[in-house]
Design a protein around this motif. Sequence first.
Motif, PDB file in Angstrom:
ATOM      1  N   UNK A 299      14.053  18.323 -14.774  1.00 29.51           N
ATOM      2  CA  UNK A 299      13.142  18.960 -13.827  1.00 29.51           C
ATOM      3  C   UNK A 299      12.832  20.392 -14.236  1.00 29.51           C
ATOM      4  N   UNK A 300      13.843  21.126 -14.683  1.00 31.15           N
ATOM      5  CA  UNK A 300      13.604  22.496 -15.103  1.00 31.15           C
ATOM      6  C   UNK A 300      12.744  22.566 -16.361  1.00 31.15           C
ATOM      7  N   UNK A 301      12.867  21.579 -17.236  1.00 32.43           N
ATOM      8  CA  UNK A 301      12.017  21.554 -18.428  1.00 32.43           C
ATOM      9  C   UNK A 301      10.539  21.512 -18.048  1.00 32.43           C
ATOM     10  N   UNK A 302      10.255  20.851 -16.954  1.00 34.59           N
ATOM     11  CA  UNK A 302       8.872  20.799 -16.473  1.00 34.59           C
ATOM     12  C   UNK A 302       8.505  22.096 -15.757  1.00 34.59           C
ATOM     13  N   UNK A 303       9.326  22.511 -14.794  1.00 37.06           N
ATOM     14  CA  UNK A 303       8.970  23.656 -13.959  1.00 37.06           C
ATOM     15  C   UNK A 303       8.872  24.950 -14.744  1.00 37.06           C
ATOM     16  N   UNK A 304       9.679  25.107 -15.778  1.00 34.02           N
ATOM     17  CA  UNK A 304       9.645  26.346 -16.553  1.00 34.02           C
ATOM     18  C   UNK A 304       8.334  26.538 -17.308  1.00 34.02           C
ATOM     19  N   UNK A 305       7.530  25.511 -17.398  1.00 34.68           N
ATOM     20  CA  UNK A 305       6.225  25.635 -18.052  1.00 34.68           C
ATOM     21  C   UNK A 305       5.186  26.316 -17.167  1.00 34.68           C
ATOM     22  N   UNK A 306       5.459  26.390 -15.853  1.00 38.16           N
ATOM     23  CA  UNK A 306       4.425  26.796 -14.906  1.00 38.16           C
ATOM     24  C   UNK A 306       4.836  28.074 -14.185  1.00 38.16           C
ATOM     25  N   UNK A 307       4.297  29.222 -14.614  1.00 39.59           N
ATOM     26  CA  UNK A 307       4.615  30.486 -13.953  1.00 39.59           C
ATOM     27  C   UNK A 307       4.235  30.445 -12.478  1.00 39.59           C
ATOM     28  N   UNK A 308       5.040  31.128 -11.679  1.00 40.56           N
ATOM     29  CA  UNK A 308       4.801  31.280 -10.241  1.00 40.56           C
ATOM     30  C   UNK A 308       5.014  29.995  -9.445  1.00 40.56           C
ATOM     31  N   UNK A 309       5.627  28.990 -10.051  1.00 41.84           N
ATOM     32  CA  UNK A 309       5.972  27.801  -9.283  1.00 41.84           C
ATOM     33  C   UNK A 309       7.036  28.182  -8.251  1.00 41.84           C
ATOM     34  N   UNK A 310       6.986  27.572  -7.094  1.00 41.50           N
ATOM     35  CA  UNK A 310       8.000  27.792  -6.061  1.00 41.50           C
ATOM     36  C   UNK A 310       8.717  26.470  -5.836  1.00 41.50           C
ATOM     37  N   UNK A 311      10.033  26.472  -5.960  1.00 40.03           N
ATOM     38  CA  UNK A 311      10.832  25.270  -5.729  1.00 40.03           C
ATOM     39  C   UNK A 311      11.810  25.559  -4.599  1.00 40.03           C
ATOM     40  N   UNK A 312      11.805  24.712  -3.575  1.00 38.31           N
ATOM     41  CA  UNK A 312      12.662  24.902  -2.409  1.00 38.31           C
ATOM     42  C   UNK A 312      13.597  23.721  -2.232  1.00 38.31           C
ATOM     43  N   UNK A 313      14.863  24.001  -1.896  1.00 39.44           N
ATOM     44  CA  UNK A 313      15.875  22.973  -1.703  1.00 39.44           C
ATOM     45  C   UNK A 313      16.813  23.369  -0.574  1.00 39.44           C
ATOM     46  N   UNK A 314      17.684  22.438  -0.208  1.00 40.17           N
ATOM     47  CA  UNK A 314      18.750  22.707   0.752  1.00 40.17           C
ATOM     48  C   UNK A 314      20.088  22.490   0.073  1.00 40.17           C
ATOM     49  N   UNK A 315      20.907  21.584   0.658  1.00 39.17           N
ATOM     50  CA  UNK A 315      22.148  21.088   0.043  1.00 39.17           C
ATOM     51  C   UNK A 315      23.317  22.062   0.169  1.00 39.17           C
ATOM     52  N   UNK A 316      23.188  23.291  -0.364  1.00 37.34           N
ATOM     53  CA  UNK A 316      24.225  24.307  -0.156  1.00 37.34           C
ATOM     54  C   UNK A 316      23.919  25.046   1.135  1.00 37.34           C
ATOM     55  N   UNK A 317      24.965  25.286   1.938  1.00 31.97           N
ATOM     56  CA  UNK A 317      24.778  25.759   3.308  1.00 31.97           C
ATOM     57  C   UNK A 317      24.724  27.288   3.382  1.00 31.97           C
ATOM     58  N   UNK A 318      23.671  27.841   2.815  1.00 26.88           N
ATOM     59  CA  UNK A 318      23.466  29.276   2.808  1.00 26.88           C
ATOM     60  C   UNK A 318      22.017  29.534   2.418  1.00 26.88           C
ATOM     61  N   UNK A 319      21.682  30.802   2.241  1.00 28.05           N
ATOM     62  CA  UNK A 319      20.330  31.186   1.849  1.00 28.05           C
ATOM     63  C   UNK A 319      20.406  31.904   0.504  1.00 28.05           C
ATOM     64  N   UNK A 320      19.607  31.428  -0.468  1.00 32.04           N
ATOM     65  CA  UNK A 320      19.637  32.006  -1.809  1.00 32.04           C
ATOM     66  C   UNK A 320      18.219  32.050  -2.377  1.00 32.04           C
ATOM     67  N   UNK A 321      17.955  33.102  -3.162  1.00 31.81           N
ATOM     68  CA  UNK A 321      16.673  33.220  -3.859  1.00 31.81           C
ATOM     69  C   UNK A 321      16.926  33.659  -5.297  1.00 31.81           C
ATOM     70  N   UNK A 322      16.324  32.924  -6.235  1.00 37.65           N
ATOM     71  CA  UNK A 322      16.417  33.224  -7.659  1.00 37.65           C
ATOM     72  C   UNK A 322      15.010  33.340  -8.239  1.00 37.65           C
ATOM     73  N   UNK A 323      14.821  34.332  -9.093  1.00 41.97           N
ATOM     74  CA  UNK A 323      13.570  34.451  -9.848  1.00 41.97           C
ATOM     75  C   UNK A 323      13.926  34.196 -11.305  1.00 41.97           C
ATOM     76  N   UNK A 324      13.586  33.005 -11.799  1.00 38.80           N
ATOM     77  CA  UNK A 324      14.017  32.587 -13.130  1.00 38.80           C
ATOM     78  C   UNK A 324      12.832  32.032 -13.911  1.00 38.80           C
TER      79      UNK A 324
END
Length: 412
Positions: free
Chosen positions: A300-325
Amino acid sequence: MAVSLSFLLYATVAAAVLSALWLLLRYWQERQYRRRPYVAPVRNDWLLHQPDAAKAPQHRVALLGDPGAVATDGTDPILQLLASWQQETGPAGTVVILGDNVYPVGLPAADSAGRPAAEKRLNTLLEVLRNFPGRVVFLSGNHDWNKGRADGYAYLLRQEAYIAEQLPTALYLPPGGVPGPVTVQLDDDILLVVLNTQWWVQNGARPASDSKEPFRQLEQLLNANRHQRVLVAGHHPLYSNALHGGKFTAKQHVFPLTTVYKRAYLPLPLVGSLLPLYRKVVGAAEDMAHPRYRKMRRRLLRVLHQFPNIIYAAGHDHNLQYFHRYGGHYLVSGAGSKTAFVQKGGNATFVHEHKGFFSIDFYENGEAWLRTLEPNTDQNTPEVFRQRLLPGPVVAPPVVTTSLINESVSGA
């Protein structure tokens, strides 16, 4: 022989003392930031930046993950906050429920002893969403698939049918447990793409599909929609400083059973460190280190890393986190009904061990702003973090013609 035994004894004692000192240091460090918002030093000026207050958002998206343990007596602070967000937003908005909609094992069969409690929790959530004039989208998580067990597909289909009956206006995506991707056009230039990430880590029955084909379809879809602002949603995070990303507290090294049951305070020093090590290196079925999850994430990251400014949102871990990668924005918004430890620093721009959810405000000038919404009785408390994700008018970069499906991606 006696010398060897003495050396072994001293070495064991020294290792135990060093381990104890390391754990004490870790515990002291964690006490300094547990449950406090962390913002990376490069973004310490975030309070100085905000969207133009004179302009209303074109469209708003609430990203609420893991709401499966909400209070059912009308006092749940997250549901109250969500209701307030809906009232403020009106029809120009979308609520995306990011999976794990019912704890502990999704929606059991009608004759199961756990069915009434599960229905009550799910109905409480549905009732808050019922009168929202905007769009509601449900994803499924591992708990909705009976915690990934072999019979989980039946649980998934049962929950999807139940929500369709109780809230016909809601979308349950992707339908029928397929991996996706599926799309929803939220506004003229705002596209939601939904993936069923549980499909790749699920045991037992699931809809048949080539495991690589969804990533090819996703790459084609994102290439064809470079002119749009794209939000991709899935249950599983791609970056995380929390449990499923292999991060553990000092307490969990000494009391490892608390990772399963919070009150299981059986001390297992030294031996207890084997569980965090196992989950970091080998991984349980829902951890990033597990082979199925790792493969899904890498593709999935191999695909998403091709597209600048893509936003990917998930849950699963019970907290709030933001990464700019790699030019993209990666969110973990899984604090809908529970909270759990999240480690500060690393690649994270923002983390907080607190109930809440993220909202993304899209503006007509092309900007998109991330807002952190948390329930708080003190109405004068400022928001703990916001970030401009998209800077302005969407400009299509050069089209990438070479697929990166088979290239490598760095880890979390």
